[in-house]
Every structure is written in structure tokens, then in C-alpha cells.
Design a protein around this motif. Structure first.
Motif, PDB file in Angstrom:
ATOM      1  N   SER A 105      62.618   3.688 -52.475  1.00  0.00           N
ATOM      2  CA  SER A 105      62.215   2.580 -53.350  1.00  0.00           C
ATOM      3  C   SER A 105      63.306   2.236 -54.354  1.00  0.00           C
ATOM      4  O   SER A 105      63.549   1.062 -54.654  1.00  0.00           O
ATOM      5  N   LEU A 109      55.044   4.339 -58.453  1.00  0.00           N
ATOM      6  CA  LEU A 109      55.302   5.521 -57.619  1.00  0.00           C
ATOM      7  C   LEU A 109      54.717   6.774 -58.238  1.00  0.00           C
ATOM      8  O   LEU A 109      54.162   7.635 -57.541  1.00  0.00           O
ATOM      9  N   THR A 154      58.177  -0.278 -60.967  1.00  0.00           N
ATOM     10  CA  THR A 154      58.318   0.429 -59.687  1.00  0.00           C
ATOM     11  C   THR A 154      58.145   1.924 -59.877  1.00  0.00           C
ATOM     12  O   THR A 154      57.433   2.590 -59.112  1.00  0.00           O
ATOM     13  N   ASP A 196      65.250  -1.335 -54.790  1.00  0.00           N
ATOM     14  CA  ASP A 196      65.295  -1.991 -56.093  1.00  0.00           C
ATOM     15  C   ASP A 196      66.733  -2.315 -56.494  1.00  0.00           C
ATOM     16  O   ASP A 196      67.022  -3.412 -56.991  1.00  0.00           O
ATOM     17  N   MET A 240      60.184   8.866 -50.653  1.00  0.00           N
ATOM     18  CA  MET A 240      59.775   7.499 -50.958  1.00  0.00           C
ATOM     19  C   MET A 240      60.349   6.990 -52.280  1.00  0.00           C
ATOM     20  O   MET A 240      60.692   5.812 -52.406  1.00  0.00           O
TER      21      MET A 240
END
Length: 430
Positions: free
Chosen positions: A288, A322, A318, A292, A284
């Protein structure tokens, strides 16, 4: 420029040998097969194309490839990391020439398909023997003990890509069997495929096992009766279930780790004192990061092979978000572990759409073949279906992958494309 017949025939023989050696050479890593590809491409460009079939460079495939190639160079020119991106962009042209060379060799060397199939079978037999040997003894035939008990590397040693190699080479194996079916017994290939499929399962490469399963589901209706399919499915399902229940390493890989990595349920969360479930927790962070990077470079991306650099400047909010869900989250790597997210991050929406539209087109062609099979109103070319399905699975969107621009991955991909061009050319003639 006129090429002497002796030069032409010697060059055809030489490039045929190099092409035959690519499958075993891939076991050694990316360098040797890539060297073979460069030599084959150069000979094709300066000898074969000049002397015999200049129209190949005017084919629809090469025109599309050339447009994509120019676009890759443009993304590198516009990239903030020009020096890192421009070299792989400029040298990418070799793969387009290579696919045309594969088509040319298959058309002009009548014995090539048979010899290629024999060497490919020999290569796979060695890998199968070594893979099962390692599964039983814990060591490969050279006495090397793997780093993980739940994974098989075989002759790839620390590179745990045995299952990936077998899964990627399987469509080529099936296609060349069909091109040579008058020489070889059909029962051999059936046993071959079953042994390969089980070994991919034993290798612990979940992504390779998933895509190979999907590939077999796609091609089996064209090759076997429903009754035989159900019997084989029942036997293999029973075998896999037994292995998962009786072998702790296989159970760990296909049950415990899969539940943990996919749905975020497992011991690692308890150790972190974090009870939040994270879908695809292992990847993940990379996914991500790719999204981005894409948001910052929507149209042209950051340039190919720049993910490892641009991931270091991912938005801090971000990253913090996470890390709250998973303190061990990994944001950076050489690539985001998914072809399409990598294309978004490195080539933008235009580069992504180019490959995605090709995937949709190939999938639509497969559905047409399935329609013809159901309606029984057209003769189906089995070799066309096997290589078409292989390409679809190779660029399947919903799975974890290596880098789309990795030399090793591109070597097999453009080999498949060359074979596809040859088979589809024969299909169109018929």
C-alpha cells in the motif's frame, strides 16, 4: 589503442578467475562479488572491448541498458532525495558492462564453461551438505544455531537466504551442465536438482520454493519424458506431504504461517481482538505504501532506493485504514518486497513498463519454444530454454522479492543476463 597480446591473455585469465569465484563469493554477502564485478567491468571496458570486439557496446542489449541507465539517473535528478538516489543510479552502469564481459569471456575462453561449472557444483555441494546438516542437527557445520527453528540459514548464518540463493543459482547450474554435458553424467545433475529442490523446501523460504517449482515446471517438458516427470512428481509430493504432517516446524512454516500471512486467518488476529481477514497481511502495508508513493510520482517515481524515505510520508488516511485491519501493519522498510511495486514507487510508470515489457517479451519467447516442442518442427536448444526460463522467473511479477536494485540480487541477475546473451547468440547462429 592497441593492447599487447600478453596483456590481453593475462587479463582474460584474471577476469575468468574472478567470474568463476562470484558464485562462492556471493555466500559472503554483496561486497566481494560486487568488487569482482567492478574489476571485471573495468577490464572489459578498457582492454577487451578496445582490443577485440568494440561492437559489443553497440549491441541491442547495451543500447537498451543505456537508455534505462540514463532514465534511472533522470529519476534521481528529479527526486526530492537526490543525494540518496544519485549514487546508486550512477554506479548502476557497472552491471551493463558486467553482462557484456560475461558474454565476452564465454566466447573467448574455451575452457571457462567447464571450470565455472566445476566450481559452481563444488559451491552448491558444500551448501547442500551444510543445509541438510543444519536441518538434522539444528546447527550448521560451524556450530552456529539458527535464530528460527522453521528456517535454515546454512552458511548464510542470520541471513535466511539459503533457499533464495539456491533457487536463483539453479538456472545457471542447469545451463552450464548442458553446455558441458559431454563431460558430465546426466544422472548426477538430476540428483543434484532434486537435492537442491528439497533443501529449498526445507529452508522455509516460501517465495523461493514457489518460484523454483515454477521454474522446474517450465523446463522439465524440454528435458524429460512425461512418464519420468510423473514419477518424480509423485515421489516428491509424497515426501513433502510427509514432512509437513510429521515435522511441526515445516507444518508451521508451510501451513499455519502461510494461511495466516496470506489469508489473515490465525492466532495473531485473535490476540489483536481483530477478526477481519487481511489478504497478504505481512506485506500489505508495504504494498500500500508503494502504491501511495507511486500516485504522488506517477511518471518518474521517487528515485531508486528512496522507498525507505518516502514510506515515512505515506498518506495518513491510508495508514489509519491499514492499522484498523491490522494493528501490527508495517508501512516502512528498505523496499516494498515486490520488484514491480518497487519500480512503480521508485522509477514511475516508465521504469515499470520498461522491465515489464522485457518480461512479456521473454515470456513470449518461452511460449514460442513450447510451441516448437509441441509441434516438433524445430530443434530446441535446451540451454537456451533453461536460462530463458531462469530470467523469466527472476523477474516474475506475482511473488515477494528483495530489492530490485540490491547489489547481491543484481549480481546474479546480470550474470544470468550475460549467460543468456551468450546462449542466445549461439542459438541465432544455429
Amino acid at each position: 589503442m592497441v593492447i599487447k597480446k600478453s596483456t590481453y591473455h593475462n587479463s582474460l585469465l584474471f577476469t575468468s578467475v574472478l567470474l568463476i569465484l562470484i558464485p562462492p563469493a556471493l555466500i559472503s554477502g554483496p561486497f566481494i562479488p560486487d568488487l569482482f564485478i567492478v574489476i571485471i567491468s573495468v577490464i572489459f571496458l578498457f582492454i577487451f572491448n578496445t582490443n577485440k570486439e568494440p561492437f559489443l557496446l553497440k549491441s541491442n542489449f547495451f543500447r537498451l541498458f543505456l537508455i534505462y541507465y540514463i532514465y534511472l539517473i533522470l529519476t534521481s535528478v528529479l527526486s526530492d532525495n537526490f543525494a540518496e538516489s544519485i549514487k546508486p543510479s550512477l554506479t548502476y552502469i557497472r552491471f551493463g558492462f558486467f553482462s557484456l564481459a560475461v558474454l565476452f569471456i564465454l566466447k573467448n575462453n574455451k575452457n571457462f564453461a567447464k571450470h565455472f561449472y566445476i566450481i559452481l557444483c563444488f559451491t552448491v555441494i558444500i551448501l547442500i551438505f551444510d543445509g541438510y546438516f543444519q536441518f538434522i542437527t539444528g546447527k550448521n557445520i560451524f556450530g552456529y544455531k539458527g535464530l528460527r527453528p522453521d528456517r535454515l540459514g546454512g552458511l548464510f548464518f542470520d541471513e535466511l537466504i539459503l533457499g533464495s540463493y539456491l533457487g536463483k543459482i539453479l538456472p545457471i547450474l542447469c545451463t552450464f551442465y548442458l553446455l558441458n554435458k559431454t563431460y558430465f553424467n546426466k544422472y548426477y545433475i538430476s540428483i543434484f536438482v532434486i537435492l537442491i529442490y528439497i533443501l529449498i523446501f526445507l529452508s522455509g523460504e516460501r517465495s523461493a520454493f514457489f518460484t523454483t517449482t515454477l521454474y522446474l515446471i517450465m523446463i522439465i517438458p524440454f528435458l524429460m519424458s512425461i512418464k519420468k516427470v510423473l514419477i518424480i512428481f509423485l515421489l516428491i509430493s509424497t515426501l513433502f506431504s510427509t514432512l509437513i504432517l510429521t515435522n511441526k516446524n515445516i507444518k508451521s512454516r508451510y501451513f499455519d504461517q502461510m494461511i495466516l500471512h496470506t489469508f489473515g486467518v490465525g492466532n495473531l488476529i485473535d490476540i489483536d481482538n481483530n477478526n477481519e481477514k487481511v489478504f497478504l497481511r505481512e506485506h500489505m502495508g508495504l504494498f500500500s505504501a508503494a502504491i501511495d508513493i507511486f500516485k504522488k510520482n506517477i511518471f518518474f517515481g521517487g528515485g531508486i532506493k528512496t522507498f525507505r524515505i518516502n514510506c515515512k510520508s505515506v498518506d495518513k488516511l491510508t495508514v489509519e485504514s491499514l492499522k484498523k485491519k491490522n494493528s501490527h501493519v508495517n508501512i516502512c522498510s528498505t523496499h516494498p518486497h515486490n520488484f514491480y511495486l518497487q519500480l512503480l514507487a521508485e522509477t514511475g510508470i516508465i521504469g515499470f513498463m520498461f522491465i515489464f515489457v522485457i518480461f512479456i517479451k521473454l515470456f513470449f519467447d518461452y511460449m514460442k519454444q513450447l510451441y516448437y516442442l509441441i509441434k516438433k518442427n524445430k530443434n530446441i536448444s535446451k540451454e537456451y530454454v533453461t536460462i530463458l526460463s531462469g530470467l523469466i522467473i527472476y523477474i516474475w511479477p506475482l511473488t515477494t522479492t528483495g530489492s530490485f536494485f540490491n547489489n547481491w540480487i543484481c549480481s546474479i541477475l546480470f550474470l544470468q543476463i550475460g549467460i543468456y546473451l551468450y546462449v542466445s547468440h549461439n542459438e541465432s547462429k544455429n
